[in-house]
Design an enzyme around this catalytic site. Structure first.
Site, PDB file in Angstrom:
ATOM      1  N   GLY A  96      41.254  37.229  33.343  1.00 18.11           N
ATOM      2  CA  GLY A  96      39.968  37.048  34.009  1.00 18.11           C
ATOM      3  C   GLY A  96      40.125  37.000  35.514  1.00 18.11           C
ATOM      4  O   GLY A  96      39.377  37.644  36.257  1.00 18.11           O
ATOM      5  N   ASP A  97      41.107  36.244  35.977  1.00 22.89           N
ATOM      6  CA  ASP A  97      41.384  36.180  37.414  1.00 22.89           C
ATOM      7  C   ASP A  97      41.930  37.506  37.925  1.00 22.89           C
ATOM      8  O   ASP A  97      41.526  37.999  38.981  1.00 22.89           O
ATOM      9  CB  ASP A  97      42.402  35.077  37.696  1.00 22.89           C
ATOM     10  N   LEU A  98      42.880  38.069  37.183  1.00 21.43           N
ATOM     11  CA  LEU A  98      43.556  39.273  37.656  1.00 21.43           C
ATOM     12  C   LEU A  98      42.615  40.468  37.723  1.00 21.43           C
ATOM     13  O   LEU A  98      42.676  41.276  38.658  1.00 21.43           O
ATOM     14  CB  LEU A  98      44.757  39.579  36.753  1.00 21.43           C
TER      15      LEU A  98
END
Length: 409
Positions: free
Chosen positions: A178-180
């Site tokens: 999700g962050d990446l």
């Protein structure tokens, strides 16, 4: 006085980035821009610095320690600590914004507005500013104020529901996807907005949500549902419909075997001593091999037999240059693989008495303006005086007064 660690000329030479973000999605986006030549200024709250400074693993020297996690995602940045809640804090940030091209933040929507330095305010200070805001659900919509982490994005985007094994509970993707994913879309959006700003003088808000970004990585799941009504379920190590295209056991571990096209299937039959299978009327075309029942009964057992008695190295030596057959490696094997070194994907930063930090390099390879990832990260507020002198035009007296007022540590 600490050297500024300004990067060598790169594709983004002369671009100034203010990084107010924390942990991963924002810091990594700013790090990518820094690797490509931008000057990145990390702005942290002295009362609540980036929490990832406390994440393991650590470089250590006696009682001193430094987070390698922080080091990997904040390499090459200049460090400033600034309390935006202090009376003069917003004015200091505005002075930095006047000379900035990009600002990146990943607070919950509304946080920067409460501090008096939201997009609407900063665009008046610098009309060319590209303001990149990364959040869980985005800056608009009924869910925008909800707190979110990586797992939020995996859950809310549908990705989590598709990962794991059939008949068992879903399994999260093993990295913070999700962050990446938000990182990568934020970089693309930021560079697009920067080009527009340089051409027209008009900055803009770049709004990137973790949930949106992760949804955009679900491949065919959306059109599968909208066209056929099918809701994808976990399929383990197999692809939803491409076959053979999965993990297989071998003598000393596992390999990925993905020879699903007719050309690759015929090459596999020849390599593994079964040329007659290429013309077998039950499995001689890709469409026939894609049939789940035919695949399980005829194709999968053949591939399993081909691979079972050979080691990963033997299989790659035999077939790796001809078909997609790849050993499934652990990170230690990847780091030590000569192929990784050939691509400069492990770089080293010198942290003095703490030792050296080996970390992943920059996957973007530019022939004329190569990236510069092998740099150390900033210590807390390490470059405050130099940054405020160079980018805000402050003299020593002004900086001393800000310290007295608690704006700077």
């Amino acid at each position: 006085m600490t050297d500024l660690q300004l990067p060598p000329a790169g594709s983004l030479d002369g671009v100034v980035v203010l990084d107010l973000s924390r942990v991963l999605a924002g810091p990594y986006a700013a790090q990518m821009l820094g690797d490509l030549g931008a000057t990145v200024i990390k702005v942290e709250n002295p009362r609540d610095p980036d929490v990832s400074r406390g994440f393991p693993p650590y470089l250590t020297d006696g009682d001193e320690e430094f987070s390698a996690y922080y080091g990997q995602y904040n390499r090459g940045k200049l460090g400033v600590a600034l309390d935006l809640a202090a009376p003069e804090g917003p004015e200091v940030l505005k002075d930095l914004v006047r000379k900035a091209d990009i600002l990146i933040e990943n607070f919950r929507p509304g946080t920067m507005q409460k501090l008096g330095v939201g997009w609407e305010v900063l665009r008046e200070v610098n009309p060319k500013l590209v303001y990149t805001a990364i959040s869980g659900y985005g800056q608009t919509g009924s869910r925008s104020r909800r707190p979110a982490f990586d797992n939020t994005a995996q859950a809310a985007s549908g990705l989590w529901s598709m990962t794991g094994y059939e008949g068992q509970p879903p399994v999260r993707v093993g990295v913070t996807i999700g962050d990446l994913s938000a990182t990568l879309f934020a970089v693309v959006g930021t560079l697009a907005a920067l080009r527009h700003a340089e051409r027209t003088g008009e900055g803009q808000l770049v709004d990137v949500a973790q949930v949106d970004s992760t949804l955009a990585l679900t491949e065919t799941a959306v059109v599968d549902y909208t066209v056929t009504g099918n809701v994808p379920k976990p399929a383990g190590n197999a692809h939803a419909w491409v076959r053979p295209y999965e993990l297989f056991d071998c003598a000393d571990g596992q390999v990925f075997f993905g020879a699903y096209t007719d050309k690759l299937w015929r090459a596999s039959c020849d390599l593994f001593g079964s040329p007659e299978l290429a013309d077998d009327p039950e499995i001689d075309t890709m469409r026939k091999r894609f049939d789940p029942a035919v695949y399980e009964r005829r194709v999968k057992p053949v591939v399993a037999q081909w691979l079972a008695s050979r080691t990963k190295a033997e299989l790659e030596e035999l077939a790796g240059d001809v078909i997609p057959l790849t050993a499934i490696k652990n990170i230690g094997e990847v780091v030590d693989d000569p192929g990784t070194a050939e691509r400069d994907m492990i770089v080293t930063a010198d942290y003095g008495s703490l030792g050296e930090l080996r970390m992943f390099g920059q996957p973007i390879k530019l022939s004329a303006t190569p990236a510069n990832p092998a740099r150390r990260a900033n210590r807390m507020a390490e470059h405050a005086e130099q940054v405020l002198e160079q980018f805000a035009g402050y003299d020593a007296e002004r900086i001393a007064k800000l310290r007295e007022g608690g704006v700077l540590p």
